[in-house]
Design an enzyme around this catalytic site. Structure first.
Site, PDB file in Angstrom:
ATOM      1  N   ASP A 171       0.807  -1.214   0.000  1.00  0.00           N
ATOM      2  CA  ASP A 171       0.000   0.000   0.000  1.00  0.00           C
ATOM      3  C   ASP A 171       0.845   1.271   0.000  1.00  0.00           C
ATOM      4  O   ASP A 171       0.538   2.239  -0.696  1.00  0.00           O
ATOM      5  CB  ASP A 171      -0.890  -0.023   1.246  1.00  0.00           C
ATOM      6  CG  ASP A 171      -2.197   0.729   1.064  1.00  0.00           C
ATOM      7  OD1 ASP A 171      -2.504   1.121  -0.064  1.00  0.00           O
ATOM      8  OD2 ASP A 171      -2.925   0.888   2.055  1.00  0.00           O
ATOM      9  N   LYS A 173     -10.996   7.439   9.632  1.00  0.00           N
ATOM     10  CA  LYS A 173     -10.891   7.785   8.214  1.00  0.00           C
ATOM     11  C   LYS A 173      -9.420   7.733   7.838  1.00  0.00           C
ATOM     12  O   LYS A 173      -8.654   8.654   8.103  1.00  0.00           O
ATOM     13  CB  LYS A 173     -11.458   9.180   7.967  1.00  0.00           C
ATOM     14  CG  LYS A 173     -12.093   9.380   6.572  1.00  0.00           C
ATOM     15  CD  LYS A 173     -11.139   9.230   5.415  1.00  0.00           C
ATOM     16  CE  LYS A 173     -10.254  10.452   5.256  1.00  0.00           C
ATOM     17  NZ  LYS A 173      -9.343  10.325   4.049  1.00  0.00           N
ATOM     18  N   PRO A 174      -8.958   6.609   7.223  1.00  0.00           N
ATOM     19  CA  PRO A 174      -7.557   6.536   6.797  1.00  0.00           C
ATOM     20  C   PRO A 174      -7.316   7.388   5.562  1.00  0.00           C
ATOM     21  O   PRO A 174      -8.269   7.830   4.892  1.00  0.00           O
ATOM     22  CB  PRO A 174      -7.371   5.046   6.487  1.00  0.00           C
ATOM     23  CG  PRO A 174      -8.729   4.578   6.060  1.00  0.00           C
ATOM     24  CD  PRO A 174      -9.714   5.384   6.873  1.00  0.00           C
ATOM     25  N   LEU A 210     -16.522  23.822  19.082  1.00  0.00           N
ATOM     26  CA  LEU A 210     -15.808  23.681  20.354  1.00  0.00           C
ATOM     27  C   LEU A 210     -15.432  22.230  20.639  1.00  0.00           C
ATOM     28  O   LEU A 210     -15.480  21.767  21.782  1.00  0.00           O
ATOM     29  CB  LEU A 210     -16.653  24.248  21.507  1.00  0.00           C
ATOM     30  CG  LEU A 210     -17.022  25.734  21.393  1.00  0.00           C
ATOM     31  CD1 LEU A 210     -17.872  26.158  22.584  1.00  0.00           C
ATOM     32  CD2 LEU A 210     -15.762  26.591  21.316  1.00  0.00           C
ATOM     33  N   GLU A 264      -1.000  16.153  15.303  1.00  0.00           N
ATOM     34  CA  GLU A 264       0.424  15.928  15.048  1.00  0.00           C
ATOM     35  C   GLU A 264       0.641  16.283  13.594  1.00  0.00           C
ATOM     36  O   GLU A 264       0.153  15.613  12.692  1.00  0.00           O
ATOM     37  CB  GLU A 264       0.781  14.462  15.331  1.00  0.00           C
ATOM     38  CG  GLU A 264       2.276  14.240  15.447  1.00  0.00           C
ATOM     39  CD  GLU A 264       2.814  13.383  14.322  1.00  0.00           C
ATOM     40  OE1 GLU A 264       3.577  13.938  13.505  1.00  0.00           O
ATOM     41  OE2 GLU A 264       2.478  12.199  14.265  1.00  0.00           O
ATOM     42  N   GLY A 313       3.180  18.752  10.550  1.00  0.00           N
ATOM     43  CA  GLY A 313       4.435  18.652   9.820  1.00  0.00           C
ATOM     44  C   GLY A 313       5.661  18.876  10.693  1.00  0.00           C
ATOM     45  O   GLY A 313       5.579  19.333  11.833  1.00  0.00           O
ATOM     46  N   CYS A 346       7.337  12.659   9.436  1.00  0.00           N
ATOM     47  CA  CYS A 346       7.268  14.020   9.960  1.00  0.00           C
ATOM     48  C   CYS A 346       8.275  14.260  11.064  1.00  0.00           C
ATOM     49  O   CYS A 346       8.634  15.395  11.349  1.00  0.00           O
ATOM     50  CB  CYS A 346       5.855  14.344  10.434  1.00  0.00           C
ATOM     51  SG  CYS A 346       5.144  13.100  11.508  1.00  0.00           S
ATOM     52  N   GLU A 367       9.021  21.913   4.632  1.00  0.00           N
ATOM     53  CA  GLU A 367       8.992  20.456   4.762  1.00  0.00           C
ATOM     54  C   GLU A 367       8.908  19.826   3.365  1.00  0.00           C
ATOM     55  O   GLU A 367       7.927  20.002   2.648  1.00  0.00           O
ATOM     56  CB  GLU A 367       7.803  20.017   5.602  1.00  0.00           C
ATOM     57  CG  GLU A 367       7.754  18.519   5.838  1.00  0.00           C
ATOM     58  CD  GLU A 367       6.535  18.093   6.624  1.00  0.00           C
ATOM     59  OE1 GLU A 367       6.678  17.214   7.492  1.00  0.00           O
ATOM     60  OE2 GLU A 367       5.438  18.636   6.376  1.00  0.00           O
ATOM     61  N   LYS A 395       4.829  24.815  18.133  1.00  0.00           N
ATOM     62  CA  LYS A 395       4.748  25.730  16.990  1.00  0.00           C
ATOM     63  C   LYS A 395       3.857  25.128  15.893  1.00  0.00           C
ATOM     64  O   LYS A 395       2.769  24.605  16.194  1.00  0.00           O
ATOM     65  CB  LYS A 395       6.157  26.080  16.477  1.00  0.00           C
ATOM     66  CG  LYS A 395       7.041  26.717  17.555  1.00  0.00           C
ATOM     67  CD  LYS A 395       8.312  27.324  16.983  1.00  0.00           C
ATOM     68  CE  LYS A 395       9.278  26.336  16.432  1.00  0.00           C
ATOM     69  NZ  LYS A 395      10.570  26.947  16.005  1.00  0.00           N
ATOM     70  N   GLY A 415       1.901  21.351  15.675  1.00  0.00           N
ATOM     71  CA  GLY A 415       0.691  20.892  16.324  1.00  0.00           C
ATOM     72  C   GLY A 415       0.734  20.958  17.830  1.00  0.00           C
ATOM     73  O   GLY A 415       1.610  21.586  18.430  1.00  0.00           O
TER      74      GLY A 415
END
Length: 484
Positions: free
Chosen positions: A97, A180-181, A249, A255, A257, A289, A387, A457, A460
């Site tokens: 995959d 949701k992959p 809310l 998580e 880059g 990442c 990145e 920063k 995330g």
């Protein structure tokens, strides 16, 4: 290795396999050959709604949250056992995959996925509150409760591990999940849905919807029945996720880059450092990442280290991920390969010198790129600051510890960082000053479910792994009982 028989994937909702409501399907491509290997259902808003409703009914009915932590933990332990029992098939699916080398899938992806569930199985027993001492004539205590329905949205680069890092703590805390992959890499998510069911996870507790982010992902993100969002992906999409969830809310962990610096001081053991440097930027074909695409080197050893890398990097085995000797496989898709090519072109325009690599590798029609080392770029270069998410390493010299720290902290990201030194005091001192969620000393990518990771920063917020992860999947309730 025998080929894998892949059944056309369907959505997993309420413990049942089903087609998308409109019958839509999408292709899954083998990145090592550029060929379609199967199709999976492409969920729309109607399908997402069905999955969220299923998760809500399971949560409100207490079929999972009503179980004791010990029972939930026992089932999660069984998930870990089933992952190990089916390690070969999971490794093959992940390799097919994503394009990962099969040896990497066995040693890293499958092993860590099993460890994830095992770790959170143990933590399911420890969701305790506490009694609080107050001047009131009352018994005051706290308890931790699950949030409800968790939307787990995961990326293409580590489908199996990053699903476990979200589903594991969510289930340990008593939540239900809609996963949701990434639309490019859905196969292990569908396989794991079956394993979770076999382990004893009740129907409706974990649901899997495959499909495009702008459609299925957006519908899941905006659904009023979702109580919490756990997201891993790019910083740009993360901003959208945070803003959208904020409208309702909803708590979010993200998580995002990274663009980590790996600092090599003059006292480093260069033989060990070279291994850490190469691993940091070619691991998972650079699609990591927490990779280390920026190398900062003390000027006194800069030219020496560049020479070593010029000889060593071209010898890293690149090729068919099914070959056990392969270290670097293809990029996960053509668009990712083109992005790397664009950055290499930009590096040349910005005055960069290609030390090695810098071109595609023509092999079986796959999306391969040679590991690339670039020198002579300024720190404000886009290639240094942004990145790239591919097997590319930029190398910059520094003259002092203060300059090294300043360069390391100079990008918008703050996910990981590294220090190569034999000076213990320096290692601790520099680690304290680096703006990163995790710092590795004299190696790279040392990860374990017991050790939390996450960003600062633009990388995330929130933490995955460790007992800290459970904080993001529970809320604290206070109970005060009058003793008058």
């Amino acid at each position: 290795m025998s080929p894998i028989e892949i059944e056309p994937g369907r959505l997993f909702v309420g413990g049942q396999w089903r087609e998308a409501a409109d019958g839509a399907r999408t292709e899954v491509v083998d990145p090592s050959r550029g060929a379609v290997v199967t199709t999976v259902a492409e969920a729309g808003a109607v399908d997402v709604d069905a999955a969220v409703r299923s998760a809500r009914e399971a949560f409100d009915g207490g079929t999972w949250s009503g179980l004791s932590g010990r029972v939930r933990g026992r089932i999660l332990h069984r998930v870990a056992e089933l992952i190990r029992e089916n390690a070969d098939e999971l490794a093959q699916l992940e390799s097919l995959d994503v394009g990962k080398p099969i040896s990497l899938c066995h040693a890293v992806d499958v092993t860590n996925a099993a460890n994830d569930y095992e770790h959170f199985a143990a933590l399911a027993h420890s969701l305790d509150g506490s009694v609080r001492n107050t001047p009131m004539n009352a018994l005051a205590y706290t308890k931790r409760e699950p949030l409800g329905v968790v939307a787990a949205i995961t990326p293409f680069n580590f489908p199996l591990i990053l699903a476990g890092s979200k589903i594991g703590p969510a289930l340990a805390a008593g939540n239900t999940v809609v996963h949701k992959p990434a639309d490019e890499t859905p196969l292990s998510a569908l396989y794991m849905a079956g394993l979770l069911q076999r382990a004893g996870v009740p129907d409706g507790v974990v649901n899997v919807v495959t499909g495009a982010g702008p459609v299925a992902g957006e519908a899941l993100l905006r659904h009023r029945g979702v109580d919490k969002v756990a997201f891993t992906g790019s910083t740009a999409i993360g901003r959208h996720v945070a803003a959208t969830a904020g409208e309702a809310l909803k708590p979010v962990t993200m998580e995002l880059g990274g663009n980590a610096a790996n600092i090599v001081f003059e006292d480093a053991d260069l033989e060990k450092a070279v291994g850490a440097i190469i691993k940091a930027f070619v691991f998972n074909t650079g699609q990591f990442c927490m990779g280390g695409p920026r190398l900062l080197v003390a000027r006194s050893v800069h030219s020496t280290l560049l020479g070593i890398l010029a000889e060593a990097v071209p010898g890293v085995p690149v090729g068919d991920p099914r070959d056990p000797g392969t270290v670097v496989g293809p990029m996960a898709g053509e668009k990712h390969l083109k992005k790397v090519e664009e950055y290499i072109d930009l590096a040349r325009k910005e005055g960069g010198r290609i030390v090695c690599g810098g071109e595609r590798l023509d092999l079986d029609g796959g999306f391969y790129y040679k590991p690339t080392v670039i020198a002579d770029l300024s720190n404000d270069s886009r290639v240094v600051q942004e990145e790239i998410f591919g097997p590319v390493l930029t190398v910059q010299p520094f003259d002092s510890e203060d300059e090294a720290v300043a360069l390391a902290n100079s990008t918008p990201y703050g996910l990981a960082s590294g220090v190569q030194t034999t000076n213990l005091a320096r290692a601790h001192r520099v680690a304290d000053r680096l703006q990163a969620g995790i710092v590795w000393v004299n190696d790279w990518a040392m990860l374990d479910p017991a050790v939390p990771f996450g960003g600062v920063k633009d990388s995330g917020y929130g933490r995955e792994y460790g007992p800290e992860a459970l904080d993001a999947y529970t809320r604290v309730k206070s109970v005060v009982v009058s003793l008058d």
